[in-house]
Design a protein around this motif. Structure first.
Motif, PDB file in Angstrom:
ATOM      1  N   CYS A  84       0.850  -1.194   0.000  1.00 25.28           N
ATOM      2  CA  CYS A  84       0.000   0.000   0.000  1.00 25.28           C
ATOM      3  C   CYS A  84       0.882   1.239   0.000  1.00 25.28           C
ATOM      4  CB  CYS A  84      -0.925  -0.002   1.218  1.00 25.28           C
ATOM      5  SG  CYS A  84      -2.090   1.380   1.261  1.00 25.28           S
ATOM      6  N   ASP A  85       1.179   1.744  -1.189  1.00 23.30           N
ATOM      7  CA  ASP A  85       1.989   2.950  -1.340  1.00 23.30           C
ATOM      8  C   ASP A  85       1.080   4.162  -1.161  1.00 23.30           C
ATOM      9  OD1 ASP A  85       3.579   5.053  -2.078  1.00 23.30           O
ATOM     10  OD2 ASP A  85       4.390   4.093  -3.870  1.00 23.30           O
ATOM     11  N   THR A  86       1.252   4.865  -0.068  1.00 25.67           N
ATOM     12  CA  THR A  86       0.351   5.970   0.272  1.00 25.67           C
ATOM     13  C   THR A  86       0.789   7.316  -0.275  1.00 25.67           C
ATOM     14  OG1 THR A  86       1.509   6.357   2.369  1.00 25.67           O
ATOM     15  CG2 THR A  86      -0.322   4.781   2.394  1.00 25.67           C
ATOM     16  N   SER A  87       1.833   7.344  -1.092  1.00 24.25           N
ATOM     17  CA  SER A  87       2.362   8.627  -1.558  1.00 24.25           C
ATOM     18  C   SER A  87       1.385   9.371  -2.455  1.00 24.25           C
ATOM     19  CB  SER A  87       3.694   8.416  -2.293  1.00 24.25           C
ATOM     20  OG  SER A  87       3.525   7.565  -3.421  1.00 24.25           O
ATOM     21  N   SER A  88       0.492   8.662  -3.116  1.00 26.24           N
ATOM     22  CA  SER A  88      -0.546   9.291  -3.932  1.00 26.24           C
ATOM     23  C   SER A  88      -1.664   8.279  -4.143  1.00 26.24           C
ATOM     24  CB  SER A  88       0.001   9.750  -5.291  1.00 26.24           C
ATOM     25  OG  SER A  88       0.320   8.637  -6.102  1.00 26.24           O
ATOM     26  N   VAL A  89      -2.819   8.784  -4.541  1.00 29.33           N
ATOM     27  CA  VAL A  89      -3.943   7.883  -4.808  1.00 29.33           C
ATOM     28  C   VAL A  89      -3.591   6.906  -5.918  1.00 29.33           C
ATOM     29  CG1 VAL A  89      -6.316   7.763  -5.650  1.00 29.33           C
ATOM     30  CG2 VAL A  89      -5.676   9.529  -4.000  1.00 29.33           C
ATOM     31  N   ASN A  90      -2.933   7.393  -6.956  1.00 26.88           N
ATOM     32  CA  ASN A  90      -2.580   6.541  -8.082  1.00 26.88           C
ATOM     33  C   ASN A  90      -1.604   5.448  -7.650  1.00 26.88           C
ATOM     34  OD1 ASN A  90      -2.898   6.046 -10.963  1.00 26.88           O
ATOM     35  ND2 ASN A  90      -0.735   6.590 -11.134  1.00 26.88           N
ATOM     36  N   ASN A  91      -0.626   5.798  -6.821  1.00 23.31           N
ATOM     37  CA  ASN A  91       0.336   4.807  -6.356  1.00 23.31           C
ATOM     38  C   ASN A  91      -0.326   3.784  -5.437  1.00 23.31           C
ATOM     39  OD1 ASN A  91       2.414   5.939  -7.803  1.00 23.31           O
ATOM     40  ND2 ASN A  91       3.247   7.098  -6.089  1.00 23.31           N
ATOM     41  N   THR A  92      -1.290   4.212  -4.664  1.00 22.07           N
ATOM     42  CA  THR A  92      -2.038   3.259  -3.835  1.00 22.07           C
ATOM     43  C   THR A  92      -2.797   2.281  -4.724  1.00 22.07           C
ATOM     44  OG1 THR A  92      -2.296   4.929  -2.107  1.00 22.07           O
ATOM     45  CG2 THR A  92      -3.752   3.027  -2.012  1.00 22.07           C
ATOM     46  N   LYS A 104      -7.968   0.326   0.333  1.00 27.18           N
ATOM     47  CA  LYS A 104      -6.693   0.965   0.668  1.00 27.18           C
ATOM     48  C   LYS A 104      -6.711   2.453   0.352  1.00 27.18           C
ATOM     49  CE  LYS A 104      -4.114  -3.321  -0.082  1.00 27.18           C
ATOM     50  NZ  LYS A 104      -3.094  -4.028  -0.896  1.00 27.18           N
ATOM     51  N   ILE A 105      -7.363   2.819  -0.745  1.00 25.31           N
ATOM     52  CA  ILE A 105      -7.470   4.245  -1.089  1.00 25.31           C
ATOM     53  C   ILE A 105      -8.293   4.972  -0.031  1.00 25.31           C
ATOM     54  CG2 ILE A 105      -8.504   5.857  -2.737  1.00 25.31           C
ATOM     55  CD1 ILE A 105      -7.677   3.908  -4.962  1.00 25.31           C
ATOM     56  N   LEU A 106      -9.415   4.394   0.368  1.00 30.15           N
ATOM     57  CA  LEU A 106     -10.264   5.042   1.367  1.00 30.15           C
ATOM     58  C   LEU A 106      -9.571   5.120   2.724  1.00 30.15           C
ATOM     59  CD1 LEU A 106     -13.704   3.413   0.469  1.00 30.15           C
ATOM     60  CD2 LEU A 106     -12.986   5.755   0.006  1.00 30.15           C
ATOM     61  N   MET A 107      -8.783   4.088   3.075  1.00 31.46           N
ATOM     62  CA  MET A 107      -8.069   4.090   4.356  1.00 31.46           C
ATOM     63  C   MET A 107      -6.921   5.088   4.359  1.00 31.46           C
ATOM     64  SD  MET A 107      -7.873   0.109   5.649  1.00 31.46           S
ATOM     65  CE  MET A 107      -7.054  -0.473   4.164  1.00 31.46           C
ATOM     66  N   SER A 108      -6.231   5.211   3.228  1.00 28.04           N
ATOM     67  CA  SER A 108      -4.994   6.009   3.187  1.00 28.04           C
ATOM     68  C   SER A 108      -5.219   7.453   2.791  1.00 28.04           C
ATOM     69  CB  SER A 108      -4.003   5.372   2.196  1.00 28.04           C
ATOM     70  OG  SER A 108      -3.766   4.014   2.499  1.00 28.04           O
ATOM     71  N   HIS A 109      -6.359   7.753   2.188  1.00 34.47           N
ATOM     72  CA  HIS A 109      -6.600   9.117   1.674  1.00 34.47           C
ATOM     73  C   HIS A 109      -7.994   9.587   2.094  1.00 34.47           C
ATOM     74  CE1 HIS A 109      -3.023   8.598  -0.867  1.00 34.47           C
ATOM     75  NE2 HIS A 109      -3.480   7.390  -1.130  1.00 34.47           N
ATOM     76  N   PRO A 110      -8.124  10.065   3.336  1.00 34.38           N
ATOM     77  CA  PRO A 110      -9.434  10.539   3.819  1.00 34.38           C
ATOM     78  C   PRO A 110     -10.018  11.632   2.945  1.00 34.38           C
ATOM     79  CG  PRO A 110      -7.858  10.350   5.625  1.00 34.38           C
ATOM     80  CD  PRO A 110      -7.086  10.180   4.362  1.00 34.38           C
ATOM     81  N   HIS A 111      -9.131  12.475   2.394  1.00 33.09           N
ATOM     82  CA  HIS A 111      -9.589  13.570   1.531  1.00 33.09           C
ATOM     83  C   HIS A 111      -9.007  13.337   0.132  1.00 33.09           C
ATOM     84  CE1 HIS A 111     -10.948  17.513   0.295  1.00 33.09           C
ATOM     85  NE2 HIS A 111      -9.730  17.775  -0.153  1.00 33.09           N
ATOM     86  N   LEU A 112      -9.855  12.933  -0.799  1.00 27.56           N
ATOM     87  CA  LEU A 112      -9.403  12.648  -2.153  1.00 27.56           C
ATOM     88  C   LEU A 112      -9.235  13.949  -2.946  1.00 27.56           C
ATOM     89  CD1 LEU A 112     -11.534   9.515  -3.109  1.00 27.56           C
ATOM     90  CD2 LEU A 112      -9.260   9.623  -2.112  1.00 27.56           C
ATOM     91  N   ILE A 113      -8.030  14.176  -3.417  1.00 24.61           N
ATOM     92  CA  ILE A 113      -7.737  15.367  -4.219  1.00 24.61           C
ATOM     93  C   ILE A 113      -8.173  15.100  -5.656  1.00 24.61           C
ATOM     94  CG2 ILE A 113      -5.919  16.896  -5.049  1.00 24.61           C
ATOM     95  CD1 ILE A 113      -4.337  16.181  -2.539  1.00 24.61           C
ATOM     96  N   MET A 114      -9.095  15.900  -6.154  1.00 25.32           N
ATOM     97  CA  MET A 114      -9.691  15.673  -7.467  1.00 25.32           C
ATOM     98  C   MET A 114      -8.989  16.437  -8.586  1.00 25.32           C
ATOM     99  SD  MET A 114     -11.922  13.612  -6.378  1.00 25.32           S
ATOM    100  CE  MET A 114     -12.930  13.293  -7.818  1.00 25.32           C
ATOM    101  N   GLU A 115      -8.064  17.309  -8.231  1.00 24.12           N
ATOM    102  CA  GLU A 115      -7.418  18.164  -9.231  1.00 24.12           C
ATOM    103  C   GLU A 115      -6.765  17.389 -10.374  1.00 24.12           C
ATOM    104  OE1 GLU A 115      -4.130  21.786  -9.470  1.00 24.12           O
ATOM    105  OE2 GLU A 115      -4.747  20.953  -7.529  1.00 24.12           O
ATOM    106  N   PRO A 116      -6.113  16.232 -10.127  1.00 21.79           N
ATOM    107  CA  PRO A 116      -5.503  15.510 -11.254  1.00 21.79           C
ATOM    108  C   PRO A 116      -6.500  15.097 -12.324  1.00 21.79           C
ATOM    109  CG  PRO A 116      -4.608  14.719  -9.174  1.00 21.79           C
ATOM    110  CD  PRO A 116      -5.742  15.625  -8.832  1.00 21.79           C
TER     111      PRO A 116
END
Length: 551
Positions: free
Chosen positions: A358-366, A409-421
């Motif tokens: 679970c790579d938490t550095s970004s949503v895409n990496n997760t 894993k995305i929901l656990m690691s990124h409480p606030h999803l950044i939509m800008e990408p």
């Protein structure tokens, strides 16, 4: 002695008293089961530690051969001892085996050359034979190898399984016989075991040439041979694995003294064909060798599902190397490390595994992390170390809920999803984002078994209201982040309006709920005041009554 052939046994079989003609009650019981067609007697062991028939120089053996020839239930025969006594009795036994129509598997263990040669001759008649196992040092000389070669090359039996193990004196003659024999049974052979035979580089190269004909082979076990200087042979094995038209599922090269060069030579071909790869016990492999394995499992062509790596000194360096290979792997479900991982693995090594899972550095990496592997310990390893809880959580998630692992894993690691990408794709990505949240909704109800109790616990401690708020926030930010695009797009504007209306509706519902709560509170306060007045009035009445009655 009276002539003991099949006619003799046939004439006396119906009336003979088995206890009188056998040397033990145990033997009599076995003959009775064979004569009665007892389905429980599907395996017979002659001699050795686990023998269920005592082999002697009496006529027990002759009668045994006769009843075996008539049995329809006996499927496996293990021969660990044959006496050197009466030749007529041994011939009767051999003739009985040759007439069997039910025996599918023969196992031979530590026979002398004469007995081994006799058994090989008998097996030519068993066209139904599927499995042949030759264990231990059977002291086979030229005659024995010749008979084995005739058996294999004749094509009389289409063996599916051939096992030659612990034959430390197999030498070149045995390998030549085996190589030529494989050409006779290669089209039917599915399992080939050649463990602990002191096969070296030259023998391995000879074997690989013969394997070209084994187009049906599914399992190849070469464990406990000496491949410390067999890089050339392992390279030819890899070439065969890479190029041959086959479906090999299992390759066992454990405890073969393979070093880094040997692993480099074999691993690429092994990873592209084998679902199970046994490398355990090769203690000379270092992190440098593991880097070749890591590159092989990182490949999109990798088919390996189970890796056995016990007994390889992995440490932090090896753990980090393996983690890089796992990061993009989609096939490996189990990587059994066992006692390979000891106190030399520190938090740095565990962190590498955690990042692969679970790579938490970004949503895409997760999203691109490993969501396949679910085991790194074999349950039989009593002394296996306990990994950090967050690693166990991700492994359990991969194993129990693979279809939801990435979203969880995305929901656990990124409480606030950044939509800008997503803005680079414009409003056409908005329906995809909405659909993602709809598919992720079941994650809030998923549970896994707690590692420290028999209970199950939720993976995400998040209510439906909290999840809906997270979704609304993400969509609102997405739409508000590109107002001009929204204004240009009627459908986009409709979506924006819909979310605005949804937010407004929720706010209105919350406002109404607050007003209703305030109204109820006011009504309660008024009721309390009324009751207080009534209580005061009643208290006055009670006091007046007391005075009038003279209390």
């Amino acid at each position: 002695m009276e002539n003991r052939d099949d006619n003799f046994y046939e004439a006396n079989a119906a009336d003979v008293n088995l206890e009188e003609i056998t040397s033990s009650a145990k033997n009599a019981k076995i003959l009775q089961q064979l004569r009665d067609g007892d389905p429980k007697l599907h395996c017979l062991i002659l001699g050795g530690l686990f023998s269920n028939f005592h082999v002697s120089e009496d006529d027990d053996l002759g009668w045994l051969g006769f009843f075996i020839s008539r049995s329809a239930c006996l499927h496996s025969l293990n021969i660990c001892y044959l006496p050197d006594g009466e030749q007529q009795i041994r011939n009767a036994f051999s003739e009985g085996i040759a007439r069997s129509q039910s025996i599918r598997n023969i196992s031979i263990d530590n026979l002398n050359n004469d007995a081994f040669t006799a058994v090989m001759r008998v097996l030519r008649s068993l066209s139904q034979l599927e499995g042949l196992t030759i264990w231990g040092d059977n002291n086979i000389d030229h005659d024995g190898w010749y008979e084995l070669r005739i058996l294999l090359e004749s094509g009389g039996c289409k063996l599916k399984q051939l096992c030659l193990s612990e034959n430390n004196y197999i030498r070149n003659e045995g390998l030549d016989v085996l190589s030529n024999g494989l050409r006779g049974i290669g089209s039917s052979l599915k399992v080939l075991t050649l463990s602990d035979n002191s096969i070296s580089n030259e023998g391995l190269s000879t074997l690989v040439e013969a394997l070209q004909t084994c187009t049906s082979l599914e399992r190849l076990h070469l464990s406990s041979n000496d491949f410390s200087s067999a890089a050339a042979g392992l390279s030819s094995l890899s070439d065969w694995l890479w190029n041959a038209p086959m479906n090999l599922k299992n390759l066992g090269i454990e405890c073969c003294s393979i070093n880094d060069d040997g692993l480099h030579a074999v691993v690429e071909g092994a990873a592209i064909h084998c679902k199970e790869l046994y490398l355990d016990g090769n203690g000379s492999i270092t992190s440098a060798g593991l880097s070749y394995l890591s590159n092989a499992i990182r490949s999109d062509s990798c088919r390996v599902e189970t890796l056995w790596l016990q007994g390889i000194p992995i440490g932090d360096d090896g753990t980090e190397v393996l983690a890089r290979g796992l990061a993009n792997n989609k096939s490996v479900r189990s990587m059994y490390l066992g006692d390979s991982v000891d106190v030399s693995v520190t938090s740095a090594g565990w962190l590498a595994f955690s990042t692969a899972l679970c790579d938490t550095s970004s949503v895409n990496n997760t999203y691109l992390s490993n969501h396949t592997i679910c085991d790194i310990w074999n349950e039989d390893d009593e002394d296996r170390p306990i990994p950090p809880q967050y690693i166990s959580l991700h492994l359990q998630l991969n194993g129990e809920h693979p279809q939801y692992a990435a979203r969880c894993k995305i929901l656990m690691s990124h409480p606030h999803l950044i939509m800008e990408p997503l803005h680079q794709w414009g409003l056409k990505s908005l329906p995809l984002a909405v659909a993602w949240f709809e598919r992720a909704k079941p994650c809030t109800a998923l549970t896994i078994e707690d590692a420290y109790s028999d209970l199950r616990r939720r993976i995400l401690d998040e209510s439906d209201e909290a999840f809906e708020s997270r979704e609304l926030t993400a969509m609102y930010e997405f739409v508000r982040g590109m107002p001009m695009e929204v204004m240009k797009s009627r459908s986009g504007l409709a979506v924006a309006v819909a979310y605005d209306e949804k937010i407004a509706r929720i706010e209105e519902e919350n406002k109404i709920a607050l007003e209703q709560r305030d109204r109820k509170n006011l009504e309660l306060e008024e009721e309390i005041a009324r009751l207080q007045i009534e209580n005061k009035r009643l208290s006055g009445i009670v006091e007046a009554v007391r005075k009038n009655v003279g209390f």
